[in-house]
Scaffold this active site. Sequence first.
Site, short mmCIF file in Angstrom:
data_model
loop_
_atom_site.label_atom_id
_atom_site.label_comp_id
_atom_site.label_asym_id
_atom_site.label_seq_id
_atom_site.Cartn_x
_atom_site.Cartn_y
_atom_site.Cartn_z
N ASP A 50 20.07 -4.22 0.10
CA ASP A 50 19.31 -3.01 -0.21
C ASP A 50 19.21 -2.09 1.00
OD1 ASP A 50 17.56 -5.43 0.32
OD2 ASP A 50 16.14 -3.84 0.78
N ASN A 51 19.68 -2.54 2.17
CA ASN A 51 19.74 -1.70 3.37
C ASN A 51 21.17 -1.35 3.74
OD1 ASN A 51 16.96 -1.86 3.60
ND2 ASN A 51 17.01 -3.60 4.98
N ASP A 65 0.81 -1.22 0.00
CA ASP A 65 0.00 0.00 0.00
C ASP A 65 0.84 1.27 0.00
OD1 ASP A 65 0.95 0.18 2.60
OD2 ASP A 65 -0.99 -0.19 3.56
N GLY A 66 2.16 1.13 0.15
CA GLY A 66 3.03 2.29 0.11
C GLY A 66 2.97 3.18 1.34
N ARG A 117 12.72 11.68 6.00
CA ARG A 117 14.06 11.16 6.28
C ARG A 117 15.10 11.96 5.52
NH1 ARG A 117 15.15 4.82 5.74
NH2 ARG A 117 14.90 5.19 3.50
N ARG A 168 22.41 2.54 -2.44
CA ARG A 168 22.69 1.33 -1.68
C ARG A 168 23.53 0.36 -2.51
NH1 ARG A 168 17.49 1.25 1.35
NH2 ARG A 168 16.43 3.18 0.80
N ASP A 178 17.59 2.55 7.20
CA ASP A 178 16.46 1.62 7.29
C ASP A 178 16.36 0.96 8.66
OD1 ASP A 178 15.26 2.06 4.81
OD2 ASP A 178 16.73 0.80 3.82
#
Length: 491
Positions: free
Chosen positions: A250-251, A123-124, A174, A181, A260
């Site tokens: 990806d983090n 849902d983002g 943020r 990344r 993250d």
Amino acid sequence: MTVHFPFQNSYSALPDSFFARVAPTPVAAPRLIKLNRPLAVQLGLDPDVLETREGAEILAGKTVPAGADPIAMAYAGHQFGQFVPQLGDGRAVLLGEVIDKDGIRRDIQLKGSGPTPFSRRGDGRAALGPVLREYIVSEAMFALGIPTTRSLAAVVTGEHVIRETALPGAVLTRVASSHIRVGTFQFFAVRRDTDAIRRLADHVVARHYPELSGAERPYHALLGGVVARQADLVARWLLVGFIHGVMNTDNSSISGETIDYGPCAFMDAYNPAQVFSSIDEMGRYAYANQPRIALWNLTRLAECLLPLFSDDQEKAVAEAQDILGAFSETFSDAYQAGLRKKIGLFTERDGDDALIQDLLDAMAKNQADFTLTFRRLGDAAGDPAADDARAQFMDPAAFDEWARRWHERTALEPQSAAERQAAMHAVNPIFIPRNHRIEAVIQAAVNDDNYAPFEELVKVLAKPLEDQPDYAAYADPPLPEQRVLQTFCGT
């Protein structure tokens, strides 16, 4: 008054394959619950204006400010060791970049601002609890001097998101040196797009490692720079008992910042095998595994850069392995130097590493609180009669035996007791964002719309190294019934 962001958008000037252009999804009734005023000033923004209704609408994604070029970044990644060729910002939109008062380029991103082309049926959105957790922990890490993304604002949206149940929705603003990344490089590597890898590498060098721009072999130097920063970063994590919880590629930030904050946590009782993340069922990202995983992630980055090293695959691999080989020594040097500081040693002598390891082993065996053991050891450095460090051990005699050796070792150095105590208190925090405190803050906000506990915790954690008598209870470990055994990602 008009909210003005002096945006400069270098990443959105890269080819379209690097991102998807997408605007935040408007929300019903945004309400600002926290603005980081000092950070706003550092970014060259007017905090008074950001605290207006117009500011809240921008920080919630309801209004896109002038000069923004909103995008969702593309990346891939290894998630718990399994490669996913397309991830990307599934619930975040990068509004743009600003140059802060120190001349550093910073991304301003809305997290939880609605679906993007990378949402993969999500849902983002973000729930309030994870937004508060990231705000608290990222700002605590900043106060501890650890490289990190930061939190500019938290806004409730006036809407609910559905997870296990309906929860208040929220958006986190943020701030990062960038959101590039290891997985960003992997996105192009899996597509064999060497031109894009080179374009991305050149962008990273210019943005994060400008001192390398004139290097004879800039891409080799880039890998070496990222290795050094990640080794230092993970050493800093371990020195404060931090567990990231989801160290997927990806983090893993190319800039060397912590990024993250999902199921992250700080240890209470010292346990090298400690895991909190509910999704880390095999303990891949346990506390003591973090250096190994960081090197594993960096090896994936090296694989992406091989085409830039040499057309000779065997030669490129050998060169990459040589650069990666520096990780262990860099990490060990930073970690051991940090541990010496934590126990008040100003010099290196034979036997110091064993002395430190014996303390850690005794702490693990006796379930000693990680933070308070080191902090109270600083008290004992100033006053040998202080026994609060001893009180952290189930078997105080185990501490007594070690403390005798420690006093013998510190007696070999010329510093006074007061100097040693001051030095130890400068590196050993008394206040960390303990899990049970974070959970209490979240429950008050979610259940009662009460943000006073959140404000107070953020205030205390802004000065982690200072004794704050009025807030002494915040240093206490949880009671048995308060212990948090699992943390959750929130997506």
